[in-house]
Design a protein around this motif. Structure first.
Motif, PDB file in Angstrom:
ATOM      1  N   THR A  70       9.093   9.933  -4.207  1.00  0.00           N
ATOM      2  CA  THR A  70       9.983  10.880  -4.872  1.00  0.00           C
ATOM      3  C   THR A  70       9.571  12.303  -4.545  1.00  0.00           C
ATOM      4  O   THR A  70      10.538  13.052  -4.317  1.00  0.00           O
ATOM      5  CB  THR A  70      10.708  10.692  -6.202  1.00  0.00           C
ATOM      6  N   ALA A  71       8.539  12.470  -4.412  1.00  0.00           N
ATOM      7  CA  ALA A  71       7.984  14.185  -4.159  1.00  0.00           C
ATOM      8  C   ALA A  71       7.917  14.315  -2.915  1.00  0.00           C
ATOM      9  O   ALA A  71       8.056  15.424  -2.273  1.00  0.00           O
ATOM     10  CB  ALA A  71       6.690  14.112  -4.657  1.00  0.00           C
ATOM     11  N   LEU A  83      15.165   2.242  -0.943  1.00  0.00           N
ATOM     12  CA  LEU A  83      15.193   1.367  -1.910  1.00  0.00           C
ATOM     13  C   LEU A  83      13.734   0.878  -2.072  1.00  0.00           C
ATOM     14  O   LEU A  83      13.245   0.622  -1.013  1.00  0.00           O
ATOM     15  CB  LEU A  83      15.947   0.030  -1.525  1.00  0.00           C
ATOM     16  N   LEU A  84      13.143   0.924  -3.162  1.00  0.00           N
ATOM     17  CA  LEU A  84      11.819   0.816  -3.310  1.00  0.00           C
ATOM     18  C   LEU A  84      11.700   0.053  -4.579  1.00  0.00           C
ATOM     19  O   LEU A  84      11.876   0.203  -5.776  1.00  0.00           O
ATOM     20  CB  LEU A  84      10.947   2.146  -3.760  1.00  0.00           C
ATOM     21  N   ALA A  85      10.690  -1.402  -4.297  1.00  0.00           N
ATOM     22  CA  ALA A  85      10.241  -2.231  -5.201  1.00  0.00           C
ATOM     23  C   ALA A  85       8.811  -1.840  -5.302  1.00  0.00           C
ATOM     24  O   ALA A  85       8.184  -1.841  -4.046  1.00  0.00           O
ATOM     25  CB  ALA A  85      10.667  -3.642  -5.126  1.00  0.00           C
ATOM     26  N   PRO A  86       8.255  -2.184  -6.539  1.00  0.00           N
ATOM     27  CA  PRO A  86       6.500  -2.031  -6.587  1.00  0.00           C
ATOM     28  C   PRO A  86       6.206  -3.241  -6.178  1.00  0.00           C
ATOM     29  O   PRO A  86       5.726  -4.182  -7.119  1.00  0.00           O
ATOM     30  CB  PRO A  86       6.533  -1.559  -7.960  1.00  0.00           C
ATOM     31  N   HIS A 137       3.014   6.393 -10.884  1.00  0.00           N
ATOM     32  CA  HIS A 137       2.771   7.460 -10.055  1.00  0.00           C
ATOM     33  C   HIS A 137       2.920   6.924  -8.470  1.00  0.00           C
ATOM     34  O   HIS A 137       3.404   7.750  -7.733  1.00  0.00           O
ATOM     35  CB  HIS A 137       1.176   7.229 -10.151  1.00  0.00           C
ATOM     36  N   LEU A 138       3.266   5.695  -8.019  1.00  0.00           N
ATOM     37  CA  LEU A 138       3.892   5.408  -6.870  1.00  0.00           C
ATOM     38  C   LEU A 138       5.247   5.946  -6.660  1.00  0.00           C
ATOM     39  O   LEU A 138       5.710   6.795  -5.702  1.00  0.00           O
ATOM     40  CB  LEU A 138       3.948   3.738  -6.674  1.00  0.00           C
ATOM     41  N   ARG A 181       0.876  -1.410  -0.043  1.00  0.00           N
ATOM     42  CA  ARG A 181       0.117   0.073  -0.034  1.00  0.00           C
ATOM     43  C   ARG A 181       0.754   1.226   0.059  1.00  0.00           C
ATOM     44  O   ARG A 181       1.766   1.413   0.730  1.00  0.00           O
ATOM     45  CB  ARG A 181      -0.789  -0.059   1.383  1.00  0.00           C
ATOM     46  N   GLN A 182       0.448   2.139  -0.770  1.00  0.00           N
ATOM     47  CA  GLN A 182       1.467   3.427  -1.075  1.00  0.00           C
ATOM     48  C   GLN A 182       1.218   4.187   0.106  1.00  0.00           C
ATOM     49  O   GLN A 182       2.482   4.745   0.642  1.00  0.00           O
ATOM     50  CB  GLN A 182       0.672   4.306  -2.180  1.00  0.00           C
TER      51      GLN A 182
END
Lengths: 294, 294
Positions: free
Chosen positions: A121-122, A99-102, A115-116, A79-80
């Motif tokens: 990153t924003a 480190l981000l994996a979808p 979008h995730l 979940r985002q």
């Protein structure tokens, strides 16, 4: 931080709780071996299984015991809203990179993944590694998506799946990926058996499973002066690569860590179980043959 | 409880929080349509994305508003300790049955999945549905594993993936699965487009996505007196089945629920996004043609 050997430690459990002394032992081992960065809460660090408190504590301990080696922290979740929370927590705990994996349950579309990464990153203030691991996440990046996310702020490295083992083909693939990325975004390889080839095919970093438990052996591959020396250092571990393929790298490095008394038995999050006796003997034999059983 | 139409409702969110009034509207709709059971926190109910508090609240609300229709609750999670906790919570909240899929991040071995079901069934007091959904969990049951888990206490139904659409082939497969199971363990089918065939091929239940949002249309398929009538009731929804294939059933039923003002917009857990305008128009068109746009 996103070049050379990024060592991915286990996050050992004891009786289904974070085994803090064991984790600290592993982090100190990596720091004193002189790895280039420490990738906590990667797939090898069982991030997907850990709750918010466990994740935050893991990053805090890693930063405290890394002796100045930069700590990267995995922040993936289904979940985002949870990803954003873990990003905040990890930065608060002192992580130098994320480190981000979808991760997916329902198969995700590329625009949902874009979008995730845009949302994350924003919000962050440190560099981010984009983590492409189709086998665990169920999501495969397209080249177009690599190009799109690499343009987002803070994105500094792409952790790509195992490259082809044949050097010229690996080189072609790295060249093709690099052509998609801004100059400041590097490429790191996963898949320990192909690291020796990948590093000489132009990858900037090796995001390494074995490096999290056997850092010296992984540094020998990473810092080999030429492809032949890298291959020789990697071939020394070939029996381990074969065990990785048969049992999954996580179960094998957990057995190694236990054999080296870095952790106790049963350190993986259930339902994942350790190796059976036969496989465990094969791991110990491979370690002994390579002179790494200490 | 494990025969006929088991309707799987959405768990709608609003601004990333459980949309309780919308969820209650959906549950009341299912209860008054007279479905045979309500399958909360299935894949359609986004269980994998929800935290412990949200899950417990969802089951509590479902039981409160189901007007006596039995409520089944999904308890899947990556970590066994969390599964056990969710099982406790769901029973505490009044669930009449539980539903467990072996969700994976690291690919699981069949013996690890067996042990998971062994641990869970040793702890629970209500019937359990074994949920096989390779597309979302990354794990595929073998027939041997069906046979082994079906012998565990409390196991009452196996929720199998979509069956072949050709009736004799579907019947052969159902017969083969049934031969593996004790007599008291039933077979329920997933995959709405094949439900009409599967129910007449010998499945006991339909674990239905569309039934969670359009219960009357799903009951018309379930209770059709013969295969031809079931096929006719299913064919009426063919444009929806095509949209399921193109966009995933979850995104389509979320669009239907929004169009019917059961939920507000953007009710899915990010990073999952709703349909774009074109796909949404196609959903509304399909609903209108089938006389279901109200």
């Amino acid at each position: 931080m996103f070049t050379g050997l990024s060592a991915f430690p286990l996050t050992p459990l004891h009786d289904d709780h974070l085994d803090e002394p064991a984790f600290v032992r592993i982090i100190e081992r990596l720091a004193s071996a002189g790895v280039d960065s420490i990738g906590t809460l990667g797939s090898t660090g069982s991030y997907a299984y850990l709750d918010r408190t466990e994740r935050a504590r893991t990053v805090t301990l890693a930063v405290q015991h890394a002796a100045g080696v930069p700590v990267i922290a995995g922040i993936g979740a289904l979940r985002q809203a949870h990803v954003l929370r873990y990003a905040d927590d990890a930065q608060q705990a002192g992580a130098s990179g994320l480190l981000l994996a979808p991760v997916s349950y329902q198969p995700l579309h590329p625009d949902e993944v874009y979008h995730l990464f845009e949302q994350v990153t924003a919000r962050i203030a440190v560099p981010l590694v984009v983590y492409d691991n189709p086998r665990t996440t169920g999501f495969t990046f397209t080249d177009d998506l690599y190009a799109a996310v690499a343009k987002l702020p803070h994105v500094t490295s792409i952790k790509v799946p195992p490259l082809p083992v044949t050097a010229p083909i690996a080189r072609d693939r790295v060249t093709a990926i690099r052509a998609l990325l801004p100059a400041h975004v590097g490429i790191g390889v996963s898949g320990d058996p192909v690291a020796a080839v990948a590093l000489h095919a132009g990858c900037d970093a090796w995001y390494s499973v074995i490096g999290g438990t056997l850092p010296t052996a992984a540094l020998a591959i990473t810092r080999a002066p030429d492809p032949a020396a890298a291959k020789a250092a990697s071939d020394r571990l070939r029996p381990l690569w074969e065990l990785f393929a048969a049992h999954g790298s996580l179960r094998v490095v957990a057995a190694i860590a236990e054999h080296l008394t870095l952790t106790g038995p049963d350190s993986l999050p259930r339902p994942i179980r350790g190796l059976d006796t036969t496989a465990r003997r094969a791991v110990i034999h491979a370690l002994t043959e390579a002179g790494l059983d200490h």
